[in-house]
Design a protein around this motif. Structure first.
Motif, PDB file in Angstrom:
ATOM      1  N   SER A   1     130.921 114.658 -68.465  1.00  0.00           N
ATOM      2  CA  SER A   1     131.315 113.532 -68.070  1.00  0.00           C
ATOM      3  C   SER A   1     130.644 113.110 -66.727  1.00  0.00           C
ATOM      4  CB  SER A   1     132.928 113.554 -68.054  1.00  0.00           C
ATOM      5  OG  SER A   1     133.356 114.404 -66.878  1.00  0.00           O
ATOM      6  N   TYR A   2     130.521 113.926 -65.755  1.00  0.00           N
ATOM      7  CA  TYR A   2     129.712 113.606 -64.785  1.00  0.00           C
ATOM      8  C   TYR A   2     128.386 113.096 -65.057  1.00  0.00           C
ATOM      9  CZ  TYR A   2     127.614 113.774 -60.059  1.00  0.00           C
ATOM     10  OH  TYR A   2     126.742 113.432 -59.025  1.00  0.00           O
ATOM     11  N   ALA A   3     127.709 114.119 -65.789  1.00  0.00           N
ATOM     12  CA  ALA A   3     126.250 113.632 -66.260  1.00  0.00           C
ATOM     13  C   ALA A   3     126.300 112.441 -66.903  1.00  0.00           C
ATOM     14  CB  ALA A   3     125.876 114.937 -67.076  1.00  0.00           C
ATOM     15  N   LEU A   4     127.094 111.857 -67.752  1.00  0.00           N
ATOM     16  CA  LEU A   4     127.187 110.684 -68.530  1.00  0.00           C
ATOM     17  C   LEU A   4     127.401 109.465 -67.393  1.00  0.00           C
ATOM     18  CD1 LEU A   4     129.432 111.593 -71.446  1.00  0.00           C
ATOM     19  CD2 LEU A   4     126.757 111.145 -71.424  1.00  0.00           C
ATOM     20  N   TYR A   5     128.205 109.849 -66.325  1.00  0.00           N
ATOM     21  CA  TYR A   5     128.287 108.665 -65.358  1.00  0.00           C
ATOM     22  C   TYR A   5     126.948 108.613 -64.743  1.00  0.00           C
ATOM     23  CZ  TYR A   5     129.915 107.015 -60.868  1.00  0.00           C
ATOM     24  OH  TYR A   5     130.056 106.181 -59.569  1.00  0.00           O
ATOM     25  N   VAL A   6     126.495 109.840 -64.375  1.00  0.00           N
ATOM     26  CA  VAL A   6     125.120 109.365 -63.461  1.00  0.00           C
ATOM     27  C   VAL A   6     123.974 108.842 -64.255  1.00  0.00           C
ATOM     28  CG1 VAL A   6     123.132 110.742 -62.302  1.00  0.00           C
ATOM     29  CG2 VAL A   6     125.484 111.598 -62.080  1.00  0.00           C
ATOM     30  N   ARG A   7     124.092 109.175 -65.653  1.00  0.00           N
ATOM     31  CA  ARG A   7     123.009 108.394 -66.570  1.00  0.00           C
ATOM     32  C   ARG A   7     123.207 107.075 -66.650  1.00  0.00           C
ATOM     33  NH1 ARG A   7     123.623 109.406 -72.787  1.00  0.00           N
ATOM     34  NH2 ARG A   7     125.261 108.079 -72.158  1.00  0.00           N
TER      35      ARG A   7
ATOM     36  N   SER B   1     127.232 108.102 -49.823  1.00  0.00           N
ATOM     37  CA  SER B   1     127.664 106.774 -50.674  1.00  0.00           C
ATOM     38  C   SER B   1     128.946 106.111 -50.301  1.00  0.00           C
ATOM     39  CB  SER B   1     127.168 106.982 -52.203  1.00  0.00           C
ATOM     40  OG  SER B   1     127.389 105.628 -52.730  1.00  0.00           O
ATOM     41  N   ARG B   2     128.812 104.523 -50.116  1.00  0.00           N
ATOM     42  CA  ARG B   2     129.979 104.165 -50.075  1.00  0.00           C
ATOM     43  C   ARG B   2     130.604 103.723 -51.491  1.00  0.00           C
ATOM     44  NH1 ARG B   2     126.799 101.233 -46.330  1.00  0.00           N
ATOM     45  NH2 ARG B   2     127.512 101.324 -44.114  1.00  0.00           N
ATOM     46  N   ARG B   3     129.965 103.556 -52.484  1.00  0.00           N
ATOM     47  CA  ARG B   3     130.395 103.299 -53.925  1.00  0.00           C
ATOM     48  C   ARG B   3     130.646 104.162 -55.034  1.00  0.00           C
ATOM     49  NH1 ARG B   3     125.548  99.989 -56.180  1.00  0.00           N
ATOM     50  NH2 ARG B   3     127.177  99.270 -57.761  1.00  0.00           N
ATOM     51  N   PHE B   4     129.624 105.036 -54.936  1.00  0.00           N
ATOM     52  CA  PHE B   4     129.374 105.772 -56.148  1.00  0.00           C
ATOM     53  C   PHE B   4     130.252 107.190 -56.050  1.00  0.00           C
ATOM     54  CE2 PHE B   4     125.537 103.321 -56.160  1.00  0.00           C
ATOM     55  CZ  PHE B   4     125.568 102.710 -57.186  1.00  0.00           C
TER      56      PHE B   4
ATOM     57  N   MET C   1     122.782 117.601 -61.957  1.00  0.00           N
ATOM     58  CA  MET C   1     122.228 118.042 -60.846  1.00  0.00           C
ATOM     59  C   MET C   1     122.055 117.161 -59.472  1.00  0.00           C
ATOM     60  SD  MET C   1     119.334 120.843 -61.893  1.00  0.00           S
ATOM     61  CE  MET C   1     119.790 122.047 -63.070  1.00  0.00           C
ATOM     62  N   LEU C   2     122.472 115.904 -59.697  1.00  0.00           N
ATOM     63  CA  LEU C   2     122.199 114.724 -59.054  1.00  0.00           C
ATOM     64  C   LEU C   2     123.464 114.000 -58.279  1.00  0.00           C
ATOM     65  CD1 LEU C   2     119.115 112.824 -60.750  1.00  0.00           C
ATOM     66  CD2 LEU C   2     119.114 114.381 -58.883  1.00  0.00           C
ATOM     67  N   GLU C   3     123.563 113.657 -57.274  1.00  0.00           N
ATOM     68  CA  GLU C   3     124.593 112.985 -56.503  1.00  0.00           C
ATOM     69  C   GLU C   3     123.763 111.423 -56.277  1.00  0.00           C
ATOM     70  OE1 GLU C   3     127.333 112.705 -52.768  1.00  0.00           O
ATOM     71  OE2 GLU C   3     125.993 114.399 -53.006  1.00  0.00           O
ATOM     72  N   ILE C   4     124.495 110.350 -56.546  1.00  0.00           N
ATOM     73  CA  ILE C   4     123.936 109.120 -56.232  1.00  0.00           C
ATOM     74  C   ILE C   4     124.480 108.616 -54.990  1.00  0.00           C
ATOM     75  CG2 ILE C   4     123.943 106.695 -57.148  1.00  0.00           C
ATOM     76  CD1 ILE C   4     124.834 107.623 -59.890  1.00  0.00           C
ATOM     77  N   LEU C   5     123.200 108.346 -54.241  1.00  0.00           N
ATOM     78  CA  LEU C   5     123.405 107.590 -52.948  1.00  0.00           C
ATOM     79  C   LEU C   5     123.533 106.289 -52.969  1.00  0.00           C
ATOM     80  CD1 LEU C   5     121.621 110.091 -50.636  1.00  0.00           C
ATOM     81  CD2 LEU C   5     123.990 110.238 -50.996  1.00  0.00           C
ATOM     82  N   GLY C   6     122.680 105.715 -53.895  1.00  0.00           N
ATOM     83  CA  GLY C   6     122.584 104.226 -53.984  1.00  0.00           C
ATOM     84  C   GLY C   6     121.477 103.470 -53.053  1.00  0.00           C
ATOM     85  N   PHE C   7     121.244 102.411 -53.163  1.00  0.00           N
ATOM     86  CA  PHE C   7     120.366 101.601 -52.283  1.00  0.00           C
ATOM     87  C   PHE C   7     120.747 101.825 -50.819  1.00  0.00           C
ATOM     88  CE2 PHE C   7     120.122  99.536 -56.637  1.00  0.00           C
ATOM     89  CZ  PHE C   7     118.826  99.736 -56.824  1.00  0.00           C
ATOM     90  N   GLU C   8     119.598 101.400 -49.824  1.00  0.00           N
ATOM     91  CA  GLU C   8     119.937 101.403 -48.504  1.00  0.00           C
ATOM     92  C   GLU C   8     121.349 100.834 -48.018  1.00  0.00           C
ATOM     93  OE1 GLU C   8     118.555 103.346 -46.611  1.00  0.00           O
ATOM     94  OE2 GLU C   8     116.594 103.862 -47.511  1.00  0.00           O
TER      95      GLU C   8
ATOM     96  N   GLY D   1     114.930 103.368 -57.915  1.00  0.00           N
ATOM     97  CA  GLY D   1     114.744 102.859 -56.856  1.00  0.00           C
ATOM     98  C   GLY D   1     116.113 103.336 -56.032  1.00  0.00           C
ATOM     99  N   MET D   2     117.168 103.884 -56.566  1.00  0.00           N
ATOM    100  CA  MET D   2     117.932 104.455 -55.815  1.00  0.00           C
ATOM    101  C   MET D   2     117.844 105.965 -55.211  1.00  0.00           C
ATOM    102  SD  MET D   2     121.583 103.593 -58.246  1.00  0.00           S
ATOM    103  CE  MET D   2     122.243 101.947 -58.275  1.00  0.00           C
ATOM    104  N   TRP D   3     118.625 106.090 -53.944  1.00  0.00           N
ATOM    105  CA  TRP D   3     118.483 107.377 -53.467  1.00  0.00           C
ATOM    106  C   TRP D   3     119.425 108.212 -53.981  1.00  0.00           C
ATOM    107  CZ3 TRP D   3     114.893 109.045 -49.896  1.00  0.00           C
ATOM    108  CH2 TRP D   3     114.088 107.891 -49.301  1.00  0.00           C
ATOM    109  N   VAL D   4     119.128 109.498 -54.172  1.00  0.00           N
ATOM    110  CA  VAL D   4     119.756 110.550 -54.701  1.00  0.00           C
ATOM    111  C   VAL D   4     119.568 111.862 -53.991  1.00  0.00           C
ATOM    112  CG1 VAL D   4     119.637 109.849 -57.315  1.00  0.00           C
ATOM    113  CG2 VAL D   4     117.995 111.078 -56.310  1.00  0.00           C
ATOM    114  N   ARG D   5     120.663 112.872 -54.124  1.00  0.00           N
ATOM    115  CA  ARG D   5     120.584 113.931 -53.397  1.00  0.00           C
ATOM    116  C   ARG D   5     120.718 115.095 -54.435  1.00  0.00           C
ATOM    117  NH1 ARG D   5     124.927 113.617 -50.175  1.00  0.00           N
ATOM    118  NH2 ARG D   5     123.617 112.823 -48.542  1.00  0.00           N
TER     119      ARG D   5
END
Length: 1704
Positions: free
Chosen positions: A366-372, A352-355, A425-432, A378-382
């Motif tokens: 704190s990371y879980a709250l950030y992801v929530r 991801s470029r921005r997350f 457990m998720l890493e945000i990749l974002g939209f395409e 529609g966002m891609w996650v890993r």
């Protein structure tokens, strides 16, 4: 052709029903050690093929193995092949035929042949460009007739004959070529050697392919097929072989012939080379010093071309396997032990470029709250962690969230469905638009472990108890580690020789400049160079600039590049880790090509993107990238009406170097029929290409299956089909090789169906079908040749492996690991049969997914969901095509669904199969099937024209409107993918034959001289290390390495162990002799400088090596599958497999060790069984053997058990009385150590240590028949010990350790009876208190009555009535006193009442002798003790009346056995009951005679004197004085003035233990009992004959006969005494003895059934010498023993006379 199997008796087993027989000597040579070696042909025959009689014929074309053998190996394995002079007998020379030509006639015919050859050459030169004249044809015909005469074969070896044949074969006239073929057939009809030489000489001619047409080439190929038909009869049934065109096949034949010729030159002797090389070109007759190099280069070229022809290089685009870890190939590895730690590798990942990532946060919350907060639908996650069905690294699209647990729902690409996970457990990749692709280098992650670092490359067995020498890599020289090995340098030299002469000169100059050598490098010195690694890396970086794509692909796959080139490339490009060959291919191309100038580069950068003239090709060109320019240039060159050859040839030349665009162009025909424009454009281009001769060199055959797919497709447009037929007709007309390929692919049937569909309106269709049909014979020839060449190459590979084993020289053949890697394809999947898919997924109930592939039709997968939503998804392995024809194999491959009609409404009714390139694009319908209710096997897919990575089976409807479905299984039927099963069979056969022959030779050496057994460990180490190094260097995976290691171990070690453990003439084995020597010199081996230490070290190394391989199959690991929770809950179960049984190696070794131990123990028992210190010495021997077992074989339970069994066998060999004596000694020793441990201190600890060692050696009695006698003596000694000394914790500890040695469990029952007696004593104490309370209560009542009587009397009658009252009261009191006089005696005693403890002992368990019975205890004991005993008798009678039925009350019998504590002055005397009784007399008497004591006690004199002895000793209080009138003397209290004695403390005066003598009457009685039982067992089994008896029934019958039968009479047991008692355990002991002697035997199928086997001499008892008049044994009694203790109440000593008292 059949022959005679001459050496039938010498056979080597190669497998189930498969044997190898020596046939004949082929050739001989001088081995590397200077001794002669002989190549022997071994025939491989299955059971039944070798005939039944000695002269039965066998097929001489049967499969065979050529094996080089030494003199010793031939002598050990087939000594009949040696003549009287010791030389190997060669093949018999057949006598000359009748009517043979004499020398004069033969000379005239040779002159005629020479003149005919000259005439034919002259006629050929005269008819150049014209039709051949008739004289030339007649000359060729006559030459063919002469060539058929075998004595004239030497004349035709003239080099001019070769020139004549070449000119004739290259002639354009068919008749001349036909005559040349006739002449070649005539020459090659004599023997295989001549045929091979002709083929070799013709094939090595310069550019012979250009001069040969299809027919000439096929003629030569047919000769080669005929020559190699019987050489390598190998079957490749079920293996997919590709179609190879004749041109490539002929090139393979050339290289194969060249390699075989060089191999023959290397293997043959100098004398054999001369006459065989007259046909061979001079350039092949090189010196011996260059033969090895030439052979290596030729073999490398053959492997390279074979890989290309077999299309193995297609697999080079797929990621290769990880290098196998360096571990023992002989030791079976658990499933998780082979986890390799892969090297770090480059990987293209999305970022991801921005997350922000998780590592940027301080905590997980704190990371879980950030992801929530940041995540949007529609966002891609890993996925970052493994969670139930989702693994780390999986990607998907976020759908929604709620307040549930887990809260986030994601549609995952890996599964194709949604799954709930947690926020952290998720890493945000974002939209395409937020995602970028980057290359990262990742460390390998081992699942299930955190922070696991990869191991060092040098494997060190630090966790092994015994290091295996051959596994540890040999220490390399530091100087050698900085240079290439010879094999690596020759592999690099192979690519250097592919360069042009100018380029080779540049490389030589580079080497000359860097090596600073004194000599000028030339072809002679170049192979012997020692090249530094840095210089080699420079060469590897420069070579790609000058190699074409084919050679570059070979470079990527070779070992030297994988080892050094990737590291050099990574260092040059700045990568932190070495790149894999395939990962670096594009980078290497980009970096290695010469750089263009900056101006040219900028000009090219400004060029517009590639544009094809045809829009249909545009997408194809774009998909190819930069290489698509070739298609654009080719299309432009062919677009004109008359294509210019000058424009097309450069394109063709480039396509030959880079054939991928051409293959992509042809494979585009295998696309849906909707691409009509593309198909027509491609066919137009291909049709025009055929007109150029250079185009025929392109790999048309590699993409011919795409043409067949288009031809077979029912949706192909008619116009496209017509153009396809035009193209194929033109191609087959230009080169008939492709007609052969079409025949192999089944084009005839496909064309016939197309003609039938279009009613024969396809122009040239019938002509094409006829042309294809005419090539049927050639197709069969090509198939046979492909099989023969592949089989021959496999045999050469196996031959090089054998040569490596025999000579210990390294294998210097380039690409040798490459060919092995491809031949071992499928080895990793061998245990997983028919794995055509990577994984299987189901729509529901994933825990039952294994039922789909378990091959069990009784199990099933059952879905759970709504109707029509059930599906099965198959992730197919790359390249697995569900096709009806693959190459030339007619066997179809089908995807089949297994169902069952009994499932009723659960059975599928309508199934749709779809395919897709990914899990998210499964939308192409491949087939729809209606399932009949009676079906059991439903074919879902066949005749697919392309590979589908994802295949999904959707059950749309079930029978009878059912909702859920049941599927019984999935199968893919058809040809297998791998060569591994075929190669494994050949590899194992050659390995097994080689090592079994060697094992027999080594065994022969050991048989002749046992001292050579000391060198066996070094021999084995050398052989096993060589196989280990070979597997580490060449074999691709653990499965192939384990197969080689297992075969080598079974073929080499198993026969050796069998031979060295088999008894010789002296009934001892070689290994047994060695182990005996080890045990004898074990004590002397403590000095490391002694010869004994060196000898012992060799023995230990040998035994460690033989036993280090565990014979049991390791249990499969339990796969810990995390159980889903919450919304994703499911269930799963796992099971464990049991271990296997020991192998023959372990069984033979344990048997040998057992025999050695038996002999050692037997020698000791024979010489030392009478010694006083027998038991300690035996325990020392046992400990020594136990320690030696650990030293020799390690902590293996099998050898410890063998050692114990050996000791047991030695004990069983003892005669009965001697064995009885041994058991009595052990029981005595244990008794002494238990009593000695009571003294405490260092001596007591030493006694405990000796006791422990003795118990370890005694434990072996538990399985022997002598356990009953040991129990007998131990019971006696334990009874005396418990009654005289008392019980302690040690008794229970000993019982826990050796309790199994007591078959009747009598000692255990004795301890249990002690606990019962203690409980009775506690109850008796309570009973006494209750009686006391009752008496006191009565006394109080009496006093109250007397007080009441006194109060009621009147004052007026006071004088008279008081008198009467006194008289009445006095009488009542007197009467009551008289009635309770006895009670007062029991309950009251003036002074301190003694504490009496009564032990109730059952005669069933306690061996109480009748001489110890106390017949009248009340007459012997004082009144205060007598009352207590009477009171206890009353208590016991009352307690028994509640528990025992009437008529069965036990009668109490008091005994003299027991102990007491007496206070004598300041001393506390510990004495026995007899001593207590004796001492208490001195409270009233000063002198007591022994005679009076005997009369009062009625004890035997020896018992009384045994008790008096300690009392009259120096520590005792009495003196024994002799008097004439008093026999036996008198006893009196010793005066202190006469002899001082201890004044205070405890004094132990208990009589010492009286031990039994096994050779006295008691031991003889035991022997009589055993012999009587043996007689009864034998007589009863004899009476039942062959029917036999069940062992339980036999025991019952023997016991019944013992009690009631005529033998023995009832009076017999009285003479046997205590030994007359008989139990079921005694009978079982006798049965065990008779089984060991062979008198009885068990039933094979029912071991519980016993039969009488053979007569045996049984010692019959002499019944007449016994006492038949006895009335039999007495009824059982219950014995009571006194135990009197003092509670330590203070006692005031008497000043006048000493007295004995008992106190509470």
């Amino acid at each position: 052709m059949v022959g005679e199997l001459r050496y039938r008796e010498f056979r080597v087993p190669l497998g189930p029903g498969l044997h190898a027989y020596p046939d004949e000597l082929i050739r001989q040579r001088v081995g590397p050690d200077g001794h002669p070696e002989y190549q022997i042909r071994w025939l491989i025959l299955r059971r039944g093929d070798d005939g039944e009689g000695d002269s039965a014929p066998v097929d001489c074309k049967a499969e065979h193995i050529l094996l080089w053998m030494s003199d010793d190996e031939i002598y050990a394995n087939c000594h009949k092949m040696l003549g009287e002079d010791g030389q190997v007998i060669g093949p018999s020379q057949e006598p000359a035929e009748a009517g043979a030509l004499d020398k004069s006639v033969l000379g005239e015919m040779e002159t005629d042949v020479k003149s005919l050859i000259q005439r034919a050459l002259r006629q050929l030169q005269e008819c150049v460009g014209t039709a051949p004249p008739a004289p030339l044809l007649h000359t060729a015909h006559v030459l063919s007739a002469y060539a058929s005469i075998e004595p004239l074969t030497g004349v035709f070896k003239d080099p001019r004959v070769l020139d004549l044949l070449m000119h004739m074969l290259s002639s354009p006239d068919y008749q001349i070529r036909w005559s040349a073929g006739r002449m070649i057939q005539a020459l090659s009809s004599h023997d295989a050697g001549t045929r091979t030489q002709i083929l070799l000489s013709l094939s090595q001619q310069e550019a012979i392919e250009k001069h040969l047409d299809f027919d000439s080439r096929c003629a030569l190929l047919a000769l080669f097929a005929q020559a190699t038909l019987a050489e390598h009869p190998m079957s490749f049934e079920g293996v997919q072989l590709p179609q190879v065109p004749g041109r490539l096949l002929f090139s393979l034949v050339k290289r194969y012939l060249h390699v075989t010729f060089l191999l023959d030159q290397m293997s043959g002797s100098a004398g054999e080379q001369g006459p065989q090389s007259s046909f061979v070109p001079e350039e092949l007759n090189v010196g011996r010093d260059r033969l090895e190099l030439e052979f290596s280069m030729a073999m490398g070229a053959l492997i390279s071309e074979l890989v290309q022809a077999m299309r193995w290089d297609w697999a080079s685009s797929r990621p290769g396997r990880r290098a196998r870890a360096s571990s023992s190939i002989f030791q079976p590895q658990p499933a998780d032990a082979g986890l390799a730690f892969p090297r770090p590798h480059a990987q293209l990942i999305r970022r991801s470029r921005r997350f922000r990532s998780r590592t940027e946060f301080a905590s997980g919350n704190s990371y879980a709250l950030y992801v929530r907060d940041m995540l949007r639908p529609g966002m891609w996650v890993r996925m970052l962690d493994n969670y139930e069905e989702i693994t780390a690294g999986d990607e998907g699209r976020f759908r929604q969230s709620n307040d549930g647990v887990p809260p986030a729902q994601v549609l995952w690409e890996s599964t194709g469905r949604t799954y709930w996970v947690h926020w952290h457990m998720l890493e945000i990749l974002g939209f395409e638009e937020d995602i970028e692709n980057v290359v990262e280098y990742q460390e390998p992650v081992v699942s299930g472990a955190l922070g696991v670092a990869p191991p060092s490359r040098r494997w060190k067995p630090i966790t092994e108890l015994f290091a295996v020498p051959y596994v540890v890599p040999e220490e390399g020289d530091a100087e050698e580690s900085e240079h290439l090995t010879q094999a690596e340098w020759w592999e690099l030299l192979f690519f250097i020789k592919k360069l042009s002469a100018a380029e080779q000169q540049q490389v030589v100059q580079l080497l000359q400049d860097n090596l600073d050598g004194e000599h000028v490098l030339d072809n002679e010195i170049l192979p012997e160079l020692t090249v530094p690694i840095e210089l080699a890396q420079d060469l590897l970086l420069s070579l790609p600039q000058q190699l074409d794509d084919s050679a570059l692909r070979d470079l990527f796959n070779c070992y030297v590049y994988r080892k050094y080139g990737s590291e050099a490339l990574a260092g040059q490009l700045g990568y932190p880790y070495p790149l894999d060959a395939q990962q670096a291919a594009f980078v290497l191309k980009a970096e290695a090509r010469p750089q263009e100038s900056e101006g040219v580069a900028s000009a090219e950068a400004k060029e517009p993107p590639l544009q094809s003239a045809s829009p249909a090709l545009q997408r194809l060109v774009e998909g190819l990238g930069p290489s698509g320019k070739l298609l654009v240039d080719l299309e432009r060159a062919l677009s004109s009406e008359v294509p210019q050859e000058s424009e097309v040839k450069p394109c063709l030349l480039q396509l030959r170097r880079q054939p991928q665009p051409f293959l992509t162009l042809m494979q585009s025909l295998d696309t849906p029929a909707t691409n009509k424009a593309l198909h027509l454009t491609v066919l137009r281009i291909l049709s025009q290409l055929v007109n150029f001769p250079e185009a025929l060199l392109l790999p048309w055959h590699e993409a011919m299956d795409a043409c067949m797919a288009c031809l077979r497709s029912p949706n192909t447009d008619r116009e496209v089909l017509q153009e396809l037929i035009f193209f194929l007709h033109r191609l087959t007309s230009t080169s008939r090789d492709y007609a052969v390929i079409l025949n192999q692919l089944g084009a005839r049937e496909a064309i016939s169906k197309a003609l039938e569909k279009h009613r024969g309106k396809l122009e040239l269709g019938q002509e094409l079908r006829d042309a294809v049909f005419k090539c049927e014979k050639h197709a069969h020839l090509y198939r046979k040749l492909t099989t023969n060449i592949l089989g021959g190459c496999i045999q050469m590979v196996l031959g090089q492996i054998e040569e490596h084993r025999r000579t210990h020289r390294p294998i210097n053949i380039p690409f040798f690991d490459v060919v092995l890697r491809y031949l071992c394809q499928g080895s990793s999947e061998d245990m997983k049969k028919d794995r055509y898919w990577e994984k299987v997924e189901v729509s529901s109930n994933p825990h039952r997914i294994g039922k789909l592939t378990d091959r069990n039709p009784k199990t099933y997968w059952e879905s759970s969901g709504t109707a029509g939503s059930h599906s099965i998804t198959l992730h197919m392995r790359k390249g697995v095509l569900i096709s009806s024809h693959w190459f030339f194999f007619p066997t179809p491959r089908k995807l089949t669904l297994l169902v069952a009609g009994e499932d009723s409404s659960y059975m599928p009714a309508f199934v749709v199969v779809c395919g897709g390139d990914s899990i998210s694009s499964v939308n192409t319908e491949l087939n729809a099937v209606n399932v009949m209710p009676s079906a059991s096997r439903v074919v879902l897919l066949e005749n697919l024209s392309r590979f589908w990575p994802i295949i999904q089976i959707r059950i749309k409807r079930c029978q009878q409107g059912g909702i859920d479905t049941r599927i019984r299984g999935l199968e893919v039927q058809g040809p297998k993918l791998a060569f591994w099963p075929v190669f494994r069979e050949q590899l194992c056969r050659h390995t097994r034959l080689f090592y079994m022959v060697r094992a027999q030779a080594w065994s022969q050496d050991i048989t002749e001289d046992r001292r050579s057994l000391l060198h066996l460990s070094s021999r084995l180490n050398g052989a096993l290390r060589q196989e280990q190094n070979f597997a580490d260097r060449f074999l691709p995976d653990d499965e192939a390495a384990q197969a080689l290691g297992k075969t080598c171990w079974e073929a080499l070690v198993s026969p050796l162990v069998q031979n060295i453990t088999s008894p010789d003439e002296d009934s001892s084995s070689s290994l047994g002799w060695l182990l005996d020597q080890y045990l004898e010199c074990r004590d002397a081996a403590h000095n490391p400088q002694s010869r004994a230490a060196a000898f012992s070290s060799r023995v230990r190394r040998l035994t460690h090596l033989l036993v280090h391989v565990e014979p049991c199959e390791a249990a499969p690991p339990v796969v810990a599958i995390p159980q889903p929770k919450g919304r994703n809950r499911s269930h799963d179960w796992s099971s464990l497999a049991t271990r296997g049984l020991p192998s023959s190696i372990m069984r033979n070794l344990t048997r040998c060790w057992r025999a050695v131990v038996e002999e050692q123990v037997n020698k000791f028992l024979t010489s030392s069984w009478r010694e006083d210190d027998f038991v300690p010495r035996y325990c020392e021997l046992f400990y020594k053997l136990q320690k030696s077992s650990s030293e020799l074989f390690g902590p293996r339970a099998a050898f410890l058990l063998a050692m114990q069994n050996g000791c047991a066998d030695a004990l069983l060999r003892l005669p009965f009385l001697r064995a009885t004596h041994v058991t009595e000694q052990f029981a005595r020793h244990i008794d002494q150590r238990i009593q000695g441990s009571r003294m405490g201190g260092a001596r007591g600890m030493e006694m405990l240590a000796q006791l422990q060692r003795c118990l370890e050696s005694v434990l072996i009695f538990s399985r022997l028949e002598i356990a009953t006698t040991f129990e007998h003596y131990y019971q006696h000694y334990m009874a005396d010990r418990l009654l005289s000394v008392g019980s302690s914790w040690l008794e229970g500890a000993v019982m826990e350790q050796i309790g199994l040695c007591f078959p009747n469990r009598l000692p255990q029952q004795m301890l249990q009876s002690l606990h019962t007696s203690e409980e009775l004593q506690r109850q008796f104490h309570v009973y006494q208190l209750q009686q006391l309370d009752q008496e006191l209560l009565k006394l109080e009542d009496t006093k109250k009555k007397m007080q009441v009587a006194h109060g009621d009397s009147g004052k007026e009658h006071k004088s008279k009535k008081e008198e009467a009252a006194r008289e009445t009261a006095a009488v009542t009191t007197a009467e009551e006193d008289g009635e309770e006089e006895d009670g007062e005696e029991e309950l009251y005693y003036e002074g301190t009442m003694p504490e009496v403890c009564v032990l109730v002992l059952s005669p069933r368990y306690w061996p109480v002798k009748s001489v110890c019975h106390m017949l009248n205890p009340t007459a012997c004991l004082p009144s205060y003790l007598k009352g207590t005993l009477n009171h206890y008798s009353n208590f016991y009678s009352k307690s028994q009346s509640h528990a025992v039925e009437e008529g069965s009350h036990r009668r109490l019998q008091w005994t003299w056995q027991g102990r007491a504590e007496l206070q004598f002055g300041d001393q506390l005397l510990h004495v026995s009951t007899v001593q207590m009784w004796l001492l208490l007399y001195f409270n009233d008497l000063k002198v007591v005679s022994v005679e009076s004591l005997l009369a009062l006690s009625e004890l035997p004199p020896d018992v009384l004197h045994h008790a008096i002895g300690p009392l009259t000793s120096s520590r005792g209080p009495l003196d024994l004085q002799e008097q004439r009138d008093k026999p036996g003397g008198v006893l009196k209290i010793r005066d202190d003035s006469e002899e001082p004695r201890p004044r205070r403390g405890n004094v132990w005066l208990i009589p010492p233990q009286r031990y039994l003598n096994a050779e006295d009457e008691e031991g003889r009685n035991l022997e009589k009992r055993r012999n009587l039982l043996n007689c009864l067992v034998v007589r009863i089994l004899k009476a039942h004959g062959d029917e036999g008896l069940h062992i339980d029934q036999l025991v019952c019958l023997v016991l019944e006969a013992w009690e009631n039968g005529p033998c023995p009479p009832r009076g017999l047991v009285s003479s046997l005494g205590r030994g007359a008692a008989c139990s079921s355990t005694d009978v079982l002991s006798c049965i065990l003895h008779l089984l060991g002697k062979g008198t009885l035997r068990r039933h094979d199928d029912r071991p519980q059934m016993l039969f009488y086997a053979v007569p045996v001499t049984v010692m019959e008892p002499h019944t007449e010498s016994l006492n038949p008049g006895s009335t039999g044994p007495n009824p059982p009694l219950t014995f009571h023993t006194l135990q009197i203790r003092s509670r330590g109440v203070p006692y005031a000593s008497c000043t006048g006379t000493q007295s004995f008292s008992t106190f509470r």
